[in-house]
Write a protein that holds these residues in place. Structure first.
Motif, PDB file in Angstrom:
ATOM      1  N   TRP A  16       0.897  -1.397  -0.045  1.00  0.00           N
ATOM      2  CA  TRP A  16      -0.068   0.138  -0.183  1.00  0.00           C
ATOM      3  C   TRP A  16       0.795   1.361   0.068  1.00  0.00           C
ATOM      4  N   GLY A  17       2.026   0.932   0.066  1.00  0.00           N
ATOM      5  CA  GLY A  17       3.067   2.176   0.158  1.00  0.00           C
ATOM      6  C   GLY A  17       3.196   3.185  -1.191  1.00  0.00           C
ATOM      7  N   GLY A  18       3.896   4.104  -1.048  1.00  0.00           N
ATOM      8  CA  GLY A  18       3.730   5.194  -2.092  1.00  0.00           C
ATOM      9  C   GLY A  18       5.398   5.722  -2.556  1.00  0.00           C
ATOM     10  N   ASP A  19       5.600   6.766  -2.879  1.00  0.00           N
ATOM     11  CA  ASP A  19       6.903   7.424  -3.360  1.00  0.00           C
ATOM     12  C   ASP A  19       7.431   8.438  -2.315  1.00  0.00           C
ATOM     13  N   ARG A  20       6.712   8.933  -1.220  1.00  0.00           N
ATOM     14  CA  ARG A  20       7.335  10.153  -0.627  1.00  0.00           C
ATOM     15  C   ARG A  20       8.174   9.702   0.257  1.00  0.00           C
ATOM     16  N   LEU A  21       8.278   8.693   0.896  1.00  0.00           N
ATOM     17  CA  LEU A  21       9.208   8.077   1.695  1.00  0.00           C
ATOM     18  C   LEU A  21      10.642   8.222   1.067  1.00  0.00           C
ATOM     19  N   SER A  22      10.414   7.311  -0.176  1.00  0.00           N
ATOM     20  CA  SER A  22      11.728   7.327  -1.162  1.00  0.00           C
ATOM     21  C   SER A  22      12.272   8.464  -1.399  1.00  0.00           C
ATOM     22  N   ALA A  23      11.543   9.598  -1.592  1.00  0.00           N
ATOM     23  CA  ALA A  23      12.218  10.916  -2.187  1.00  0.00           C
ATOM     24  C   ALA A  23      12.818  11.576  -0.897  1.00  0.00           C
ATOM     25  N   ILE A  24      12.204  11.370   0.301  1.00  0.00           N
ATOM     26  CA  ILE A  24      12.870  11.874   1.583  1.00  0.00           C
ATOM     27  C   ILE A  24      13.937  11.405   2.017  1.00  0.00           C
ATOM     28  N   TYR A  25      14.054  10.076   2.032  1.00  0.00           N
ATOM     29  CA  TYR A  25      15.179   9.289   2.160  1.00  0.00           C
ATOM     30  C   TYR A  25      15.985   8.586   1.297  1.00  0.00           C
ATOM     31  N   SER A  26      16.233   7.406   1.066  1.00  0.00           N
ATOM     32  CA  SER A  26      17.022   6.885   0.186  1.00  0.00           C
ATOM     33  C   SER A  26      16.390   5.602  -0.197  1.00  0.00           C
ATOM     34  N   SER A  27      15.776   5.711  -1.493  1.00  0.00           N
ATOM     35  CA  SER A  27      14.866   4.464  -1.816  1.00  0.00           C
ATOM     36  C   SER A  27      15.956   3.123  -1.902  1.00  0.00           C
ATOM     37  N   SER A  28      17.076   3.263  -1.972  1.00  0.00           N
ATOM     38  CA  SER A  28      17.948   1.877  -2.122  1.00  0.00           C
ATOM     39  C   SER A  28      17.824   1.246  -0.802  1.00  0.00           C
ATOM     40  N   GLU A  29      17.371   1.875   0.383  1.00  0.00           N
ATOM     41  CA  GLU A  29      17.132   1.057   1.807  1.00  0.00           C
ATOM     42  C   GLU A  29      15.933   0.295   1.682  1.00  0.00           C
ATOM     43  N   ALA A  30      14.789   0.451   0.718  1.00  0.00           N
ATOM     44  CA  ALA A  30      13.793  -0.352   0.591  1.00  0.00           C
ATOM     45  C   ALA A  30      14.063  -1.855   0.681  1.00  0.00           C
ATOM     46  N   ASP A  31      13.227  -2.384   1.517  1.00  0.00           N
ATOM     47  CA  ASP A  31      13.702  -4.022   2.031  1.00  0.00           C
ATOM     48  C   ASP A  31      13.455  -5.288   0.914  1.00  0.00           C
ATOM     49  N   SER A  32      12.619  -5.016   0.121  1.00  0.00           N
ATOM     50  CA  SER A  32      12.311  -6.153  -0.832  1.00  0.00           C
ATOM     51  C   SER A  32      11.546  -6.099  -1.840  1.00  0.00           C
ATOM     52  N   LYS A  33      11.999  -6.789  -2.960  1.00  0.00           N
ATOM     53  CA  LYS A  33      10.770  -6.964  -4.214  1.00  0.00           C
ATOM     54  C   LYS A  33      10.285  -5.625  -4.781  1.00  0.00           C
ATOM     55  N   PRO A  88      11.691   0.931  24.620  1.00  0.00           N
ATOM     56  CA  PRO A  88      10.328   0.690  24.699  1.00  0.00           C
ATOM     57  C   PRO A  88       9.261   1.283  23.557  1.00  0.00           C
ATOM     58  N   LEU A  89       9.930   2.195  22.713  1.00  0.00           N
ATOM     59  CA  LEU A  89       9.180   2.781  21.571  1.00  0.00           C
ATOM     60  C   LEU A  89       9.512   2.312  20.307  1.00  0.00           C
ATOM     61  N   LEU A  90       8.583   2.474  19.296  1.00  0.00           N
ATOM     62  CA  LEU A  90       8.890   2.286  17.847  1.00  0.00           C
ATOM     63  C   LEU A  90       8.230   3.405  17.276  1.00  0.00           C
ATOM     64  N   ILE A  91       9.117   4.278  16.463  1.00  0.00           N
ATOM     65  CA  ILE A  91       8.738   5.656  15.952  1.00  0.00           C
ATOM     66  C   ILE A  91       9.071   5.328  14.297  1.00  0.00           C
ATOM     67  N   LYS A  92       7.786   5.712  13.695  1.00  0.00           N
ATOM     68  CA  LYS A  92       7.961   5.405  12.074  1.00  0.00           C
ATOM     69  C   LYS A  92       7.172   6.875  11.450  1.00  0.00           C
ATOM     70  N   ALA A  93       7.764   6.861  10.134  1.00  0.00           N
ATOM     71  CA  ALA A  93       7.032   7.514   9.327  1.00  0.00           C
ATOM     72  C   ALA A  93       6.138   6.650   8.193  1.00  0.00           C
ATOM     73  N   ILE A  94       4.908   6.951   7.901  1.00  0.00           N
ATOM     74  CA  ILE A  94       4.111   6.024   7.081  1.00  0.00           C
ATOM     75  C   ILE A  94       3.537   6.841   5.751  1.00  0.00           C
ATOM     76  N   ASP A  95       3.930   6.401   4.599  1.00  0.00           N
ATOM     77  CA  ASP A  95       2.946   7.090   3.483  1.00  0.00           C
ATOM     78  C   ASP A  95       2.083   5.699   3.023  1.00  0.00           C
ATOM     79  N   ALA A  96       0.859   6.259   3.190  1.00  0.00           N
ATOM     80  CA  ALA A  96      -0.128   5.592   2.350  1.00  0.00           C
ATOM     81  C   ALA A  96      -0.716   6.039   1.153  1.00  0.00           C
ATOM     82  N   ALA A  97      -0.247   5.314   0.009  1.00  0.00           N
ATOM     83  CA  ALA A  97      -0.574   5.539  -1.061  1.00  0.00           C
ATOM     84  C   ALA A  97      -2.046   5.111  -1.608  1.00  0.00           C
ATOM     85  N   GLN A  98      -2.161   3.837  -0.668  1.00  0.00           N
ATOM     86  CA  GLN A  98      -3.534   3.100  -0.582  1.00  0.00           C
ATOM     87  C   GLN A  98      -3.865   2.835   0.946  1.00  0.00           C
ATOM     88  N   ASP A  99      -5.266   2.623   0.924  1.00  0.00           N
ATOM     89  CA  ASP A  99      -5.751   2.286   2.316  1.00  0.00           C
ATOM     90  C   ASP A  99      -4.891   1.016   2.829  1.00  0.00           C
TER      91      ASP A  99
END
Length: 328
Positions: A16-33, A88-99
């Motif tokens: 369900w992801g999009g392309d905004r986080l790839s632009a902010i960070y490095s798309s080469s870090e995406a984990d699979s497929k 004790p915490l997990l902190i994320k950025a989430i980009d929802a291109a789909q539900d």
């Protein structure tokens, strides 16, 4: 321990992801497929996705290595006593291109009973939202397990769910047991317990990259859901002329909004906790007694518990930080 710690973002491919986080960070870090990037873990102590320091003399070391070395000096004496080497915490950025899927998270009791893990209470801060963006949070009416199953079987599940429009700076508190989903068009910072437990209820009949329907977890979800929960969880964000805006405090974390119009001093001398500062505005520079670092949009900095305080120097009057810590 007075170092300001920045960590390498962990980008996660999601159907369900999009392309905004790839632009902010490095798309080469995406984990699979080659799937779109749906999440970036900004700070994580999860064993399978542990954060690694990017800056300074501790670059290359893992979060757990630092906790093992500095203990309460890093995360606070109370947090270390309770969690030991587990951040004790997990902190994320989430980009929802789909539900995302309609889902629920277990509380601590259920999570311990079935997975020997933490439950998952979380908070969403809407960084940006498209004009028609929505999310689901809670039920539209009080229901029951039997009624829920009947609505699901009849293909009428959405009638039971509380759909809310979203806009920039909205905040939603998602307690364990609340049925929910993030709708398409939302860019979100999520602050949550350190847990990856999600019980998926409905996934819009989507198929994964191998053509299979994604797994659902109905039996667990039926036990986890709070069928009386009709509260949207929307939190009032008093984003006004005040420089420090308290948002929410719960058993797992406290979050404030820092509106930084000019150089700001943050005093942590009386706080027995780490502090995480997440940049949701323009660039700034953070300074402790013996260290400094730049912080860009959607970057997070871990301020050790031993640090007495920091100074934030904004580069504009549109500088905003989420300030997260644990009150003991």
């Amino acid at each position: 321990m007075d170092h300001l710690l920045k960590f390498k973002p962990i980008l996660k491919s999601k159907i369900w992801g999009g392309d905004r986080l790839s632009a902010i960070y490095s798309s080469s870090e995406a984990d699979s497929k080659h799937l779109p990037v749906g999440e970036s873990y900004l700070l994580s102590g999860l064993t399978c996705d542990e954060s690694i320091v990017l800056n300074g003399e501790f670059a290359g070391q893992s979060l757990s290595q630092l906790i093992e070395r500095f203990k309460g000096e890093l995360i606070g004496e109370s947090s270390y006593e309770k969690h030991q080497l587990e951040f004790p915490l997990l902190i994320k950025a989430i980009d929802a291109a789909q539900d995302l899927s309609v889902q629920v998270h277990p509380n601590d009791e259920l999570a311990q009973q079935y997975q020997h893990a933490n439950g998952k209470t979380e908070l969403w801060y809407i960084v940006d939202a498209e004009n028609d963006a929505t999310l689901i949070s809670g039920f539209s009416q009080k229901t029951s397990e039997q009624e829920f199953k009947q609505y699901y079987q009849d293909g009428r599940l959405m009638e039971l769910l509380n759909v809310k429009p979203t806009q920039k700076d909205d905040i939603f508190f998602i307690q364990a047991g609340k049925v929910h989903t993030i709708g398409k068009g939302n860019l979100i910072i999520e602050v949550q317990q350190s847990s990856d437990l999600t019980y998926r209820i409905f996934d819009f009949d989507r198929r994964d990259d191998e053509g299979n329907l994604r797994e659902l977890h109905h039996d667990l979800a039926y036990e986890a859901m709070d069928y009386d929960d009709t509260d949207s969880g929307r939190v009032l964000n008093r984003n006004n002329e005040l420089s420090k805006d308290p948002i929410i405090a719960c058993d797992y974390f406290t979050m404030n909004m820092l509106n930084v119009y000019q150089t700001m001093e943050c005093n942590y001398a009386e706080l027995d906790s780490f502090v995480v500062l997440i940049n949701v505005g323009d660039d700034a520079r953070l300074q402790s007694k013996s260290d400094s670092c730049s912080v860009n949009f959607l970057e997070a900095i871990l301020v050790p518990a031993k640090c007495q305080g920091i100074t934030i120097e904004p580069e504009s009057d549109n500088c905003k930080f989420l300030e997260v810590f644990i009150e003991n």
